[in-house]
Design an enzyme around this catalytic site. Sequence first.
Site, mmCIF file in Angstrom:
data_model
loop_
_atom_site.group_PDB
_atom_site.id
_atom_site.type_symbol
_atom_site.label_atom_id
_atom_site.label_comp_id
_atom_site.label_asym_id
_atom_site.label_seq_id
_atom_site.Cartn_x
_atom_site.Cartn_y
_atom_site.Cartn_z
ATOM 1 N N HIS A 246 0.695 -1.108 -0.101
ATOM 2 C CA HIS A 246 0.001 -0.015 -0.110
ATOM 3 C C HIS A 246 0.848 1.365 -0.160
ATOM 4 C CE1 HIS A 246 1.145 -0.468 4.276
ATOM 5 N NE2 HIS A 246 1.041 0.821 4.264
ATOM 6 N N HIS B 69 5.892 6.013 -1.512
ATOM 7 C CA HIS B 69 6.733 4.858 -1.625
ATOM 8 C C HIS B 69 5.735 3.563 -1.148
ATOM 9 C CE1 HIS B 69 7.489 5.391 2.591
ATOM 10 N NE2 HIS B 69 7.731 4.131 2.552
#
EC number: 3.1.4.58
Length: 183
Positions: free
Chosen positions: A36, A126
């Site tokens: 995620h 990220h």
Amino acid sequence: MRLFVGLELPPALLHAIGELRGGLPDVAWLPPETYHLTLHFIGAVTHPHLLEEIHHALSAIRATPPVLRLDGPGLFTPTRPNAPDTLWVGCAPDDTLMTLREKVRKGLNRAIPAGGERNSRHFAPHVTIGRMERPDQARRQRWLATTLPATEARTIGHFTLFQSIRHTDGPFYEPLEHYPLHF
């Protein structure tokens, strides 16, 4: 319960990122179902009324759906001695992504009392994919030189409130609520 707000990744991006698994020995690779992009870490929430305030703050957010583009591998080196490096795949900081992150941050900072975690540090979009114990410089460089599989940018239609649950075999992230994004 420990909470955070993030973006779930579409299958094409999950698959592309998952292809990087196994490229290095001695890495604790995270399973793709945990991938995620965190927008805001909330932390421990123990009062039900606070969960309701968080939900109201997130429900009020109106933003253009962000476009995620994979931007290459990277790693965070630890500040604590003997802690592992964190391996990640970056996402290009698209304007819509950065605007959404800022709206989430501001909304939650208004909803969470002064004792809550304010989370105003620099945002580097990220997806964490693994942890590497005691890597040497050559292994770090090999990881950073990894070529990503070709993928198209993907529009993300909602953001999610997650609960982070710790298990003996790694973290599990349970989606509690999805918040749609509109053009």
